[in-house]
Design a protein around this motif. Structure first.
Motif, short mmCIF file in Angstrom:
data_model
loop_
_atom_site.label_atom_id
_atom_site.label_comp_id
_atom_site.label_asym_id
_atom_site.label_seq_id
_atom_site.Cartn_x
_atom_site.Cartn_y
_atom_site.Cartn_z
N ASN A 151 -5.25 0.49 7.37
CA ASN A 151 -4.70 -0.84 7.64
C ASN A 151 -5.79 -1.90 7.76
N ARG B 198 3.42 2.48 5.74
CA ARG B 198 3.74 1.47 6.76
C ARG B 198 3.43 1.98 8.16
N ARG C 27 0.84 -1.20 0.00
CA ARG C 27 0.00 0.00 0.00
C ARG C 27 0.88 1.25 0.00
N THR D 238 -3.36 0.39 14.39
CA THR D 238 -4.47 -0.53 14.13
C THR D 238 -5.58 -0.27 15.13
N CYS E 262 -6.94 -2.32 4.11
CA CYS E 262 -5.85 -2.50 3.14
C CYS E 262 -6.03 -1.55 1.96
#
Length: 525
Positions: free
Chosen positions: A251, A189, A168, A193, A254
């Motif tokens: 995240n 990155r 991503r 979460t 995605c």
């Protein structure tokens, strides 16, 4: 020996016939032999070439899906039947790709039937190029029943694997939207979460369910005739976790992230060009929407024109006289993004040029955002992020200190209820600073910061601001944060359940010191 000699004789005869017979006759004999084999065989074979047609220009999307599908099952029991794989990894990715080695076979099963995939690689005559294809072998008796459902299964599995495994990217606009690409990117990155977010449990669950329903709602959105997009308005004081929530959303789904900087966009045309260049399955973020551009100026200018005088001041005031009507009209501003352009960006015809997109606005001051930007259909979900409630505070203590219980939790809860709550950024910084020390020292410093927030005379104004966020939360089950679906701007200030922060503060100060002393005595600090 007699059998071997006969075989050698037969091979010699075939070689002689191949050299004597014309090519057309040999082609007919080859076709007859293949037809005989197909008649006798219990299996059907389907070739999936890498390119469509004879020119080899148009890529066969089904070939790519089969390759991804076989990559996704490389760790399963089916992959154990293949003796050799080809491994590869791109320079910008940490993921290793598995591919069946040339002319090797892997077995698979579907609905109780056994199937085989063979990776065929042939060298083109008088060329260094290779001709690649996958051959599917399945039972002939059930081919009509198996082929279509199995290929649909392969395609869906491949798309899911591609979504999860692909690298991503985080994009930002470079000010050149009119060129081939107005975006530049780096690998995304971010470690945030939903498991690490300091959110109340119910708010976290509501967000995850809403995101999951959106990501799986292609058929529903098409059926009701709506563009497959969703808008989120995140508002709250600085440090309340708005950016971390956006990263957690990306995240979780995605998705790629497009950070749109409006001050770099020249005009509405560039804004549309940037929208066209974004990919599906992405989150488009405009942070601090209230101060990125003076979007409310458009409405103020229109109101000014209604009461403007007819004096000839076109050179200084920006008014021009219309020779036909005798009226003075405001010159249309060029070279900037207008409110109308941003509205069309979020909910106009151009907003449906892609699918599965999420648009996120963030602001520290919700009341400063133009109501037209955040109405239903543009910002569908409004999420208030305030100071930490007790559940969020415990989550931070677990993340940073690894503790689930502490004797000062009761003191911290009393501070939170009395208006001493801190933002996740403030608590996280204190815990991060004390990560190498005793957990008791870290907890004592956090409680001291909460007490200082309540007792500080200079922090009264800031305290009232934080309580304003907290008071709007009393309409929900989450103590410090609220998720509102379909909220209208006119209902923002209608909070019937407001609680006076001053009364809670007066009651709390009476018992603050006794709670602190008892808590410190139990921990030995």
């Amino acid at each position: 020996m007699d059998i071997l000699s006969q075989l050698w004789s037969l091979l010699g005869l075939l070689t002689v016939l191949q050299n004597i017979l014309p090519a057309q006759v040999l082609s007919v004999l080859h076709s007859l032999i293949e037809s005989l084999q197909d008649l006798i065989s219990q299996y059907s074979y389907f070739d999936i070439p890498e390119f469509n047609g004879y020119c080899g220009v148009d890529i066969n999307d089904l070939y790519r899906h089969v390759n991804l599908y076989l990559n996704s099952v490389n760790s399963s029991a089916a992959a154990s039947t293949c003796r050799r794989f080809s491994l590869s990894r791109s320079r910008s990715s940490n993921c290793i790709s598995f591919t069946i080695a040339p002319n090797h076979t892997i077995h698979d099963s579907f609905n109780g039937h056994s199937l085989c995939w063979t990776h065929q690689v042939d060298t083109v005559q008088d060329s260094l190029e290779e001709k690649r294809s996958f051959t599917l072998k399945l039972p002939k008796r059930h081919r009509h029943m198996l082929l279509s459902p199995y290929l649909q299964h392969v395609t869906s599995r491949a798309e899911e694997f591609e979504r999860v495994s692909r690298e991503r990217r985080l994009f930002t606009n470079n000010g050149n939207a009119s060129y081939e690409s107005g975006w530049v990117s780096v690998p995304f990155r971010h470690p945030s979460t939903f498991e690490t977010l300091a959110l109340e449990p119910q708010l976290k669950r509501q967000l995850m369910e809403d995101l999951k329903a959106f990501a799986s709602g292609r058929e529903y959105y098409h059926r009701v005739g709506r563009a497959w997009k969703r808008g989120y308005l995140l508002y709250g004081p600085p440090g309340s976790g708005k950016s971390s929530l956006i990263a957690a959303m990306a995240n979780y789904l995605c998705y790629d992230v497009y950070d749109l900087e409006l001050t770099k966009v020249t005009d509405n045309s560039d804004l549309r060009a940037l929208l066209i260049q974004t990919s599906n399955r992405s989150i488009i973020v405009i942070e601090d929407i209230d101060c990125s551009l003076d979007l409310t100026a458009d409405r103020m200018l229109k109101a000014t024109t209604a009461t403007a005088t007819r004096r000839k001041r076109s050179s200084s005031s920006g008014y021009n006289k219309d020779p036909g009507s005798g009226n003075y009209q405001l010159l249309e501003e060029s070279g900037r993004v207008t409110l109308s352009g941003l509205l069309n960006f979020t909910d106009g015809l151009w907003s449906c040029c892609g699918e599965e997109r999420i648009i996120v606005f963030t602001t520290n001051h919700r009341d400063k955002v133009d109501p037209a930007l955040v109405r239903c259909g543009r910002m569908d979900v409004h999420v208030s992020l305030g100071p930490c409630g007790m559940h969020a505070f415990k989550a931070l203590a677990m993340n940073y200190l690894g503790i689930e219980r502490h004797s000062l939790f009761d003191v911290a809860e009393s501070c939170i209820r009395s208006g001493g709550a801190l933002t996740p950024a403030q608590i996280g910084e204190i815990l991060l600073r004390n990560r190498g020390s005793n957990a008791d020292l870290a907890m004592t410093e956090v409680v001291s910061a909460m007490q200082a927030r309540i007792l500080s005379a200079g922090g009264t104004e800031h305290l009232n601001t934080s309580i304003e966020y907290e008071d709007t939360v009393t309409l929900t089950r989450s103590p410090q944060s609220v998720l509102t679906v379909g909220s209208s701007p006119e209902n923002w200030d209608s909070s019937p359940g407001k609680i006076s922060g001053k009364k809670r503060k007066a009651k709390f100060l009476v018992r603050l010191r006794s709670l602190t002393k008892s808590g410190s005595g139990r921990t030995g600090v």
